[in-house]
Motif scaffolding. Structure first.
Motif, mmCIF file in Angstrom:
data_model
loop_
_atom_site.group_PDB
_atom_site.id
_atom_site.type_symbol
_atom_site.label_atom_id
_atom_site.label_comp_id
_atom_site.label_asym_id
_atom_site.label_seq_id
_atom_site.Cartn_x
_atom_site.Cartn_y
_atom_site.Cartn_z
ATOM 1 N N ALA B 32 0.839 -1.205 0.000
ATOM 2 C CA ALA B 32 0.000 0.000 0.000
ATOM 3 C C ALA B 32 0.874 1.255 0.000
ATOM 4 N N GLY B 33 1.954 1.220 0.785
ATOM 5 C CA GLY B 33 2.882 2.353 0.824
ATOM 6 C C GLY B 33 3.524 2.583 -0.525
ATOM 7 N N LEU B 34 3.915 1.492 -1.195
ATOM 8 C CA LEU B 34 4.550 1.626 -2.511
ATOM 9 C C LEU B 34 3.561 2.161 -3.543
ATOM 10 N N VAL B 35 2.297 1.737 -3.431
ATOM 11 C CA VAL B 35 1.282 2.274 -4.346
ATOM 12 C C VAL B 35 1.145 3.792 -4.130
ATOM 13 N N THR B 36 1.201 4.214 -2.851
ATOM 14 C CA THR B 36 1.134 5.649 -2.555
ATOM 15 C C THR B 36 2.277 6.387 -3.248
ATOM 16 N N LEU B 37 3.461 5.795 -3.145
ATOM 17 C CA LEU B 37 4.632 6.401 -3.782
ATOM 18 C C LEU B 37 4.426 6.475 -5.305
ATOM 19 N N ALA B 38 3.863 5.407 -5.865
ATOM 20 C CA ALA B 38 3.605 5.377 -7.309
ATOM 21 C C ALA B 38 2.601 6.459 -7.696
ATOM 22 N N VAL B 39 1.562 6.607 -6.867
ATOM 23 C CA VAL B 39 0.561 7.651 -7.118
ATOM 24 C C VAL B 39 1.250 9.010 -7.189
ATOM 25 N N MET B 40 2.187 9.222 -6.258
ATOM 26 C CA MET B 40 2.917 10.490 -6.230
ATOM 27 C C MET B 40 3.662 10.708 -7.551
ATOM 28 N N PHE B 41 4.402 9.686 -7.994
ATOM 29 C CA PHE B 41 5.181 9.844 -9.227
ATOM 30 C C PHE B 41 4.276 10.057 -10.442
ATOM 31 N N VAL B 42 3.204 9.279 -10.513
ATOM 32 C CA VAL B 42 2.320 9.387 -11.673
ATOM 33 C C VAL B 42 1.683 10.778 -11.727
ATOM 34 N N MET B 63 -5.513 6.460 -11.079
ATOM 35 C CA MET B 63 -5.769 6.938 -9.723
ATOM 36 C C MET B 63 -6.955 6.196 -9.106
ATOM 37 N N GLU B 64 -8.007 6.024 -9.915
ATOM 38 C CA GLU B 64 -9.205 5.390 -9.375
ATOM 39 C C GLU B 64 -8.991 3.910 -9.064
ATOM 40 N N GLN B 65 -7.961 3.330 -9.649
ATOM 41 C CA GLN B 65 -7.611 1.950 -9.296
ATOM 42 C C GLN B 65 -6.674 1.927 -8.097
ATOM 43 N N ALA B 66 -5.822 2.947 -8.002
ATOM 44 C CA ALA B 66 -4.793 2.938 -6.957
ATOM 45 C C ALA B 66 -5.360 3.254 -5.578
ATOM 46 N N VAL B 67 -6.268 4.244 -5.516
ATOM 47 C CA VAL B 67 -6.738 4.688 -4.191
ATOM 48 C C VAL B 67 -7.453 3.574 -3.407
ATOM 49 N N PRO B 68 -8.379 2.818 -4.042
ATOM 50 C CA PRO B 68 -8.997 1.727 -3.266
ATOM 51 C C PRO B 68 -7.960 0.706 -2.793
ATOM 52 N N ALA B 69 -6.921 0.484 -3.596
ATOM 53 C CA ALA B 69 -5.886 -0.467 -3.176
ATOM 54 C C ALA B 69 -5.190 0.047 -1.916
ATOM 55 N N ILE B 70 -4.858 1.344 -1.901
ATOM 56 C CA ILE B 70 -4.232 1.924 -0.705
ATOM 57 C C ILE B 70 -5.189 1.807 0.483
ATOM 58 N N ALA B 71 -6.481 1.998 0.189
ATOM 59 C CA ALA B 71 -7.477 1.999 1.262
ATOM 60 C C ALA B 71 -7.575 0.641 1.954
ATOM 61 N N ILE B 72 -7.426 -0.452 1.198
ATOM 62 C CA ILE B 72 -7.741 -1.761 1.763
ATOM 63 C C ILE B 72 -6.508 -2.585 2.151
ATOM 64 N N LEU B 73 -5.369 -2.376 1.470
ATOM 65 C CA LEU B 73 -4.230 -3.289 1.675
ATOM 66 C C LEU B 73 -3.721 -3.312 3.120
ATOM 67 N N GLY B 74 -3.850 -2.190 3.835
ATOM 68 C CA GLY B 74 -3.297 -2.143 5.190
ATOM 69 C C GLY B 74 -4.292 -2.468 6.288
ATOM 70 N N ILE B 75 -5.502 -2.906 5.911
ATOM 71 C CA ILE B 75 -6.563 -2.989 6.928
ATOM 72 C C ILE B 75 -6.268 -4.007 8.033
ATOM 73 N N ALA B 76 -5.703 -5.171 7.661
ATOM 74 C CA ALA B 76 -5.444 -6.200 8.667
ATOM 75 C C ALA B 76 -4.205 -5.841 9.498
ATOM 76 N N TYR B 77 -3.212 -5.252 8.832
ATOM 77 C CA TYR B 77 -2.011 -4.782 9.530
ATOM 78 C C TYR B 77 -2.401 -3.793 10.629
ATOM 79 N N CYS B 78 -3.287 -2.879 10.249
ATOM 80 C CA CYS B 78 -3.759 -1.858 11.180
ATOM 81 C C CYS B 78 -4.473 -2.492 12.372
ATOM 82 N N GLN B 79 -5.282 -3.529 12.106
ATOM 83 C CA GLN B 79 -5.997 -4.215 13.186
ATOM 84 C C GLN B 79 -5.016 -4.964 14.086
#
Lengths: 460, 207
Positions: B32-42, B63-79
């Motif tokens: 998810a962090g790497l996708v965020t970084l990719a969003v920044m570059f794009v 962008m519309e594909q990347a944001v939901p991925a960032i939203a969900i990938l960390g959910i279990a880690y966070c829990q």
């Protein structure tokens, strides 16, 4: 039972679940699911099995469909700016520059701390972390030249609260999403109130130091050469804030692009400062975790909002609020007061997401509805303007709660860093700033033009 | 608000499961962090490209594909780390079996919601696969992002099952610091930890 009565009972259960410590995102999702089921089973007269399946299908789409939006890309990029900012070496550079430029006034180091925390808090977006960082950088320097301990600690705790209004501000983006307001206009609107808050803090520090000579003596003796030499290190801060304002104001890019450009600048500076992969990885992990938390809250609350739409609780609440036989301003005061009380026990993002679906339509209704003109409205603003103005005030209120007992986190973190300063000392030291903030909020309520001037310029 | 977690480990089966799942969760969170970084570059590429007359093709679609991925990938880690926002002023005051019962009830309800979401989000993704749904501009298929949701909700449900079992065990033994669950810290401890982590960053950055 009418759907409104059911929704009131469910709202009561939701409050109970939150109080007993259920994760807010899941508590709202649960109540949303139960509520939707009751709507389909009892209002639409489906049999229980079918109602349950329809509910599952509806809520199952929300986490994806509500996050698939370009503008939401702002949240992770703003958060990333914050975590990268630590590695870009901005904190010390900023404090050094501020010290050399304003150290000579009474309470000079305190004033320098206010400006440095304001700048860093804005870019990092993290109030509590900012107070933690500056408790380590600024308090020792202030104590060295004989500052009063409480005073020094109070300045640092209060300075951290300047995070949420000056762009980039993730919390304003969240507000915009829940209330469907303009992200760009909100980000612009936050700038002047945030900047003015910093000026008021600085004025307060100078005034207090002048009145009581023991609080904070001035430190001088820096040459103009030294002053200018200290500037470049702090430039990235101005660059990030400037990029976001000018991008949106000048229409060079969408807010999301502005956020990405800001993150890119900090990223490059952090690399230039020698950030290693391990550190970048750490920043990415933290940013991803915080993003997951915020997005989970967003879709969890939106599941509840979907149900509220069916039950029309916000409509009923708004109708009740606007039928009250008292001035609209007084009703608004009660709403804001409720936020102060709530903010004493809850984190700002959680508090806003949980309450805005109900309070925001009420405030809009209080003003005369969605299509009201400024001339016909109760508060003298269009609905769009009220949404911006209310957002700034509510966010300012939420930040204010970071320096009030019992769980004012900024005060705890300062006391946590400094073993020689108690939490009570910090709360006492921060109290003048709390009073100043209350006055600021009053001024913003009385003169909405201060908030709306910048956004009005771009909306024409 | 519990922002950071505090999870005890030991050699028991439950704790080993917890630690192994945590490795997977950490990988997904980093993604998810790497996708965020990719969003920044794009996005930066899009600004620069547009200036020269060549914006990134399908920018909004990405962008519309990347944001939901960032939203969900960390959910279990966070829990795992107890990072999802809650109000812990009341549970923070509880202790022993009463506390474990409240926590048990909370995670059990979360597991129930997650199960419902697995079904619903799978239904949402399956429809995209069957209909061949794609984005407006450059026809990216939408199912790869949509299918992340049932997958991550399933991982979250494993995480929550571990929590349910751990709290049940704690309820049985009445111990004060069970393994595999985020332990509550009071405000002072939390902020102290935050202060320390930030200090660490500062010192590393200062080197």
């Amino acid at each position: 039972m009418t759907p409104i009565e059911v929704s009131l009972i469910l709202a009561g259960i939701l409050v109970l679940l939150v109080i007993i410590g259920m994760r807010v995102a899941f508590a709202t999702a649960l109540i949303g699911i139960v509520g939707l089921f009751t709507i389909f089973a009892f209002e639409k007269n489906m049999d229980a099995g079918k109602a349950f399946f329809v509910t599952m299908k509806i809520v199952g789409q929300i986490p994806h469909s509500k996050t698939a939006a370009n503008v939401l890309g702002l949240i992770p990029t703003f958060i990333l700016i914050g975590y990268l900012a630590y590695y870009a070496g901005l904190t010390k550079a900023l404090f050094e520059a501020a010290k050399k430029w304003v150290g000579w006034v009474p309470g000079g180091l305190g004033v320098a701390t206010v400006f440095a925390t304001a700048g860093f808090a804005a870019v990092s977006g993290a109030s509590v972390a900012t107070s933690a960082v500056f408790a380590r950088i600024a308090i020792p320097e202030m104590l060295k030249v004989g500052y009063d301990k409480r005073f020094a600690a109070g300045v640092v705790a209060a300075g951290g609260t300047l995070a949420s209004l000056i762009p980039p501000s993730a919390i304003l983006v969240i507000y915009a999403i829940i209330t469907e307001s303009s992200v760009g206009q909100l980000l612009l609107a936050g700038f002047i109130p945030g900047f003015v808050s910093a000026l008021i803090y600085a004025g307060l520090v100078i005034g207090m130091a002048k009145f009581n000579k023991n609080l904070g003596p001035p430190v001088g003796g820096y040459s103009w050469g030294e002053r200018f030499a200290a500037l470049p290190g702090s430039l990235p801060i101005f660059a990030v804030v400037g990029i976001i304002i000018f991008c949106i104001y000048g229409g060079f890019g969408t807010p999301t692009e502005a956020g990405a450009l800001g993150a890119f600048v900090v990223f490059v500076v952090a690399i230039a400062q020698g950030m290693k992969w391990d550190q970048l990885k750490g920043a990415l992990m933290e940013a991803a975790k915080l993003s997951a938390m915020i997005f989970t809250m967003i879709w969890g609350v939106l599941i509840y909002v979907r149900y509220l739409g069916f039950a029309d609780l916000p409509g009923a609440f708004a109708g009740w609020i606007s039928s009250l036989d008292q001035p609209a301003m007084m009703t608004l005061m009660f709403i804001l007061l409720a936020y102060v009380v709530l903010g004493m026990f809850m984190d700002a993002i959680g508090m806003l997401l949980l309450t805005l679906p109900v309070t925001f339509p009420a405030v809009i209704a209080l003003n005369g509805g969605l299509d009201v003109t400024a001339a016909d409205s109760t508060l003298g603003m269009t609905a769009e303007e009220v949404s911006i103005w209310f957002g700034i005030i509510v966010v300012k209120m939420a930040e204010l709660c970071l320096i009030t007992p019992p769980i004012g986190l900024n005060c705890f973190v300062v006391a946590g860093v400094r073993d020689d300063i108690t939490v009570q000392d910090v709360f006492r030291g921060a109290s003048p700033f709390f009073i100043a903030d209350v006055a600021t909020v009053a001024v913003l309520i009385a003169f909405p033009g201060i908030v709306l001037w910048l956004p009005r310029l771009i909306s024409g | 608000m519990a922002a950071t977690g505090n999870v005890r480990t030991d050699g028991s089966l439950l704790s080993r499961l917890d630690q192994n799942l945590f490795k997977l969760e950490s990988m997904l969170n980093l993604l998810a962090g790497l996708v965020t970084l990719a969003v920044m570059f794009v996005a930066v590429g899009n600004i620069v490209g547009r200036y020269f007359g060549y914006p990134v093709p399908g920018y909004i679609d990405y962008m519309e594909q990347a944001v939901p991925a960032i939203a969900i990938l960390g959910i279990a880690y966070c829990q795992r780390l107890g990072g999802h926002i809650r109000m812990d002023i009341v549970v923070g005051a509880l202790s022993g079996r009463v506390l474990w019962f409240a926590e048990f009830l909370g995670v059990l309800l979360m597991l129930l919601i997650t199960a419902i979401l697995i079904y619903g989000s799978w239904d949402h993704a399956a429809r995209a696969i069957n209909l061949g749904d794609s984005t407006v501009d450059i026809n990216l298929p939408t199912w790869p992002t949509k299918i992340l949701f049932p997958i991550l909700f399933s991982i979250l449900s494993v995480r929550l099952t571990i929590h349910v079992v751990a709290y049940l065990k704690a309820l049985q033994t009445g111990e004060s610091e069970p393994v595999a669950v985020p332990l509550i810290e009071d405000v002072a401890e939390q902020t102290k930890r935050e202060a320390e982590s930030v200090s660490g960053l500062e010192e590393e950055a200062g080197k």
